[in-house]
Design a protein around this motif. Structure first.
Motif, short mmCIF file in Angstrom:
data_model
loop_
_atom_site.label_atom_id
_atom_site.label_comp_id
_atom_site.label_asym_id
_atom_site.label_seq_id
_atom_site.Cartn_x
_atom_site.Cartn_y
_atom_site.Cartn_z
N SER A 148 0.81 -1.23 0.00
CA SER A 148 0.00 0.00 0.00
C SER A 148 0.84 1.27 0.00
O SER A 148 0.29 2.37 -0.10
CB SER A 148 -0.92 0.01 1.23
N GLY A 149 2.16 1.16 0.11
CA GLY A 149 3.03 2.33 0.12
C GLY A 149 4.48 1.95 0.37
O GLY A 149 4.79 0.78 0.64
N ASP A 231 0.31 5.80 -1.73
CA ASP A 231 -0.11 5.85 -0.32
C ASP A 231 -1.59 5.45 -0.26
O ASP A 231 -2.48 6.27 -0.44
CB ASP A 231 0.09 7.24 0.26
N LEU A 232 -1.83 4.17 0.01
CA LEU A 232 -3.19 3.64 0.03
C LEU A 232 -3.57 3.11 1.42
O LEU A 232 -4.48 2.29 1.54
CB LEU A 232 -3.33 2.51 -1.00
N GLU A 233 -2.89 3.58 2.45
CA GLU A 233 -3.14 3.03 3.78
C GLU A 233 -4.58 3.24 4.23
O GLU A 233 -5.19 2.35 4.83
CB GLU A 233 -2.16 3.64 4.79
N ALA A 234 -5.14 4.41 3.95
CA ALA A 234 -6.54 4.66 4.33
C ALA A 234 -7.48 3.74 3.56
O ALA A 234 -8.49 3.27 4.11
CB ALA A 234 -6.91 6.12 4.07
N VAL A 257 7.44 -7.77 4.02
CA VAL A 257 7.10 -6.69 4.97
C VAL A 257 5.79 -6.02 4.57
O VAL A 257 5.00 -5.60 5.44
CB VAL A 257 8.25 -5.66 5.05
N HIS A 258 5.52 -5.94 3.28
CA HIS A 258 4.27 -5.31 2.81
C HIS A 258 3.07 -6.19 3.16
O HIS A 258 2.03 -5.67 3.60
CB HIS A 258 4.32 -5.09 1.31
#
Length: 318
Positions: A148-149, A231-234, A257-258
């Protein structure tokens, strides 16, 4: 330049679609869509990754189409889908628009499907997580080899210590405008090192090389910038359907890790599978496992009785 064609024989040769259609995205982009398998069967939607095409899912399509309706499409600029006619800009919003268009064109109102995304295809799923069509149609999700980032910073394509120098150099390599050229023995070795596990069979490497080398360099370059600033964390936190995550331990582009970060952030993660020695191309390198995970998600979350009539008319391809 003459671009290579997909594999023409064996497990990784793309099967012929039952039908092909065009789905129109929000900006007018004409998305090439393939439908495989029997109408009325439980639905699966496949979203491929950066520099790939529907051919990337050949092994999954061939196996699943026996008793599933498999929907695969080319991301904008990839395969048989052109880049946007309205704007050259590439964004995660555009990816989400495209997935919404495909879902609306191929699924009946209220019909639900398992959606599988590999790499950029997984990012497409995340970006669409809060869209109305996605919420209407997504029953469960499989995320393969994605994040996601922090993609460039976490990449281990270069065997250097983490830090600014590695991140800068990795970004320059992934975002290169240089043409990939023909599929030569040297090109196969480079692609295998960067994207696949060390034990990948020659037919796997050949299939992936043909697909990746067919991607136009302008498209490869344009989307590399989107991935670098991702940046797709949200959006991950908004993905409120059951999700399974698959990653290879030898993945240099989206290391484990992702996958672990996704598992921690997802509201309903049903598990993370780490495949020893497998690289970034999990649907090709571990086809049976990926297909099995999709089957299990369908069995658990999709009703076997599905409407047979598509939700909206679409343009049939010639």
């Amino acid at each position: 330049m003459i671009r290579p064609t997909p594999a023409t024989g064996g497990r990784y040769a793309p099967p012929a679609a039952v039908r092909e259609l065009t789905a129109r995205s929000a900006d007018g982009t004409a998305l090439h869509v393939e439908v495989h398998g029997p109408e009325g069967a439980p639905a699966v939607v496949l979203a491929h990754g950066w520099t790939c095409s529907t051919a990337f899912w050949a092994a999954q399509i061939r196996e699943l189409a026996a008793d599933h309706r498999v929907i695969a499409y080319d991301q904008r600029g990839h395969g048989r889908t052109p880049a946007s006619p309205a704007s050259p800009a590439c964004t995660t919003d555009a990816l989400a628009d495209d997935l919404e268009a495909v879902l609306t064109a191929t699924l009946a109102p209220g019909e639900r499907a398992v959606i599988a995304g590999h790499s950029m295809g997984g990012m497409t799923v995340m970006a669409a997580s809060q869209r109305p069509a996605f919420r209407e149609h997504a029953a469960a999700v499989l995320l393969c080899s994605t994040g996601s980032g922090q993609l460039v910073a976490e990449s281990t394509v270069l065997p250097l210590r983490p830090g600014r120098a590695r991140t800068w150099l990795t970004g320059r390599i992934l975002g290169s405008r240089a043409p990939l050229g023909p599929v030569t023995p040297a090109a196969r070795r480079i692609l295998k090192y960067a994207t696949m596990g060390p034990a990948s069979a020659p037919d796997m490497v050949e299939a992936c090389a043909r697909i990746v080398h067919a991607c136009p360099r302008t498209v490869r370059h344009a989307w590399s910038h989107v991935l670098a600033s991702l940046d797709l964390e949200a959006d991950v936190r908004g993905l409120r359907v059951p999700v399974e995550v698959v990653v290879g331990t030898a993945d240099r582009l989206t290391p484990p890790v992702h996958a672990r970060a996704l598992a921690a952030a997802l509201p309903d993660c049903r598990g993370v599978t780490e495949l020893p020695g497998v690289g970034h191309m999990t649907p090709v390198e571990a086809p049976d496992l990926v297909t099995g995970r999709i089957r299990d998600l369908v069995a658990a979350h999709v009703s076997p009785r599905q409407p047979a009539v598509p939700a909206a008319p679409a343009e049939e391809s010639a």
